[in-house]
Design a protein around this motif. Structure first.
Motif, short mmCIF file in Angstrom:
data_model
loop_
_atom_site.label_atom_id
_atom_site.label_comp_id
_atom_site.label_asym_id
_atom_site.label_seq_id
_atom_site.Cartn_x
_atom_site.Cartn_y
_atom_site.Cartn_z
N GLN A 41 0.83 -1.21 0.00
CA GLN A 41 0.00 0.00 0.00
C GLN A 41 0.86 1.26 0.00
N GLU A 293 -8.18 -7.88 1.30
CA GLU A 293 -9.40 -7.10 1.55
C GLU A 293 -9.49 -6.66 3.00
N GLU A 296 -7.17 -3.75 3.41
CA GLU A 296 -7.76 -2.54 2.81
C GLU A 296 -8.81 -1.93 3.74
#
Length: 336
Positions: A41, A293, A296
């Motif tokens: 990220q 996920e 995130e």
């Protein structure tokens, strides 16, 4: 690991700021941005840092250089944070970083409980980055900042009564007696911890110590799913502190692995005694959500402890660990 230079840019930006704010609260940004970069990220690092920026304070002034002759007197003095960071920056500039870490790890390990265990967690993030890629200037400087913060906040815990324990880490954590008085911050509560269950006390083999440490990280992470409501923020450290030690082991001589296990258990068990609730709840499985996920979701939430626990949960990698990460999202206030 981020190879774009984003992490280095963020660390350079952060090294103008101090390791704490308001005299006691930890600057979590270096740990969080390292976790973001390590989990793919990197594009979100500076945006997250912009949001966190109002929690940063100026780098503190130095008082007196730390030297080979006076370092013992400066150990555990939070006023000397800048002096300690400067000392480690000098040592790491003159010697390989692993040599510096190996020399200081046994000196600092007995005091890993100061600063609510954040200093050792910061060191664990710094070491992971150094082991994964090039030892760039900002990454070496980050290790110096982490070690310096640890030395300044060094606080030993001694004379704990050995209480009946258990064979597994999960059962031993369940056996930790909660504090009768749950008032005050981390230092006050830590001073009330008088005894902890015995666990893994017979381990003498380094490989066994590493396996048991991984077991502890898994058990503490899993336990957050059912006990995190005791204190959504502080119970994160029951998992992230031992995981920081686990991440550091590959950079250390094997002779240091067993004492590292001992210190990590004391940290995890002490945090459990100080903050765990009396009654667990049933956790919710992550369903179809995968690790990326879940991470995130942690990033979208933004809280630094949520990001760090989710980073550890991804190290553990199973469904209950992911459930713990999602539980931290549910329990914690989002970063604004």
């Amino acid at each position: 690991m981020d190879t774009s230079g984003t992490l280095d840019e963020a660390l350079q930006r952060l090294h103008h700021w101090g390791p704490e704010r308001l005299g006691r609260l930890t600057n979590h940004a270096p740990m969080a941005v390292e976790a973001l970069a390590s989990r793919g990220q990197g594009r979100s690092v500076h945006r997250w840092l912009d949001t966190y920026a109002d929690k940063l304070e100026e780098f503190p002034p130095g008082l007196e250089p730390v030297t080979a002759e006076n370092w013992r007197g400066a150990l555990g003095d939070p006023r000397r944070a800048a002096d300690w960071i400067g000392h480690f920056a000098h040592e790491i500039a003159e010697q390989p970083w692993r040599e510096v870490l190996t020399r200081w790890w046994p000196r600092l390990l007995p005091g890993m409980y100061g600063g609510s265990t954040h200093p050792v967690i910061r060191v664990g993030h710094a070491v992971r980055t150094l082991l994964a890629g090039e030892p760039t200037g900002p990454r070496l400087a980050e290790l110096a900042h982490g070690l310096g913060y640890w030395a300044a906040r060094h606080r030993p815990v001694a004379d704990l009564e050995p209480l009946p324990g258990a064979d597994s880490a999960a059962a031993a954590l369940d056996a930790v007696p909660p504090l009768a008085v749950r008032e005050g911050g981390f230092p006050d509560r830590l001073g009330r911890v008088r005894g902890l269950p015995v666990w893994a006390a017979s381990v003498s083999d380094p490989d066994a110590a590493r396996r048991r440490l991984a077991e502890l990280v898994r058990a503490a992470t899993h336990r957050y799913a059912t006990h995190g409501h005791g204190d959504a923020t502080m119970l994160v450290h029951a998992a992230t502190a031992p995981n920081a030690v686990l991440r550091t082991l590959p950079a250390l001589p094997r002779r240091l692995w067993v004492p590292s296990l001992r210190a990590a258990w004391t940290a995890s068990a002490a945090v459990t005694a100080m903050y765990a609730p009396h009654t667990p709840v049933v956790y919710t499985a992550p369903g179809t959500l995968g690790p990326e996920e879940v991470f995130e979701r942690a990033l979208a939430h933004g809280d630094e402890h949520v990001i760090k626990l989710t980073d550890t949960a991804l190290d553990v990698g199973d469904d209950r660990a992911l459930a713990a990460a999602l539980r931290s999202v549910e329990l914690s206030e989002p970063l604004r």
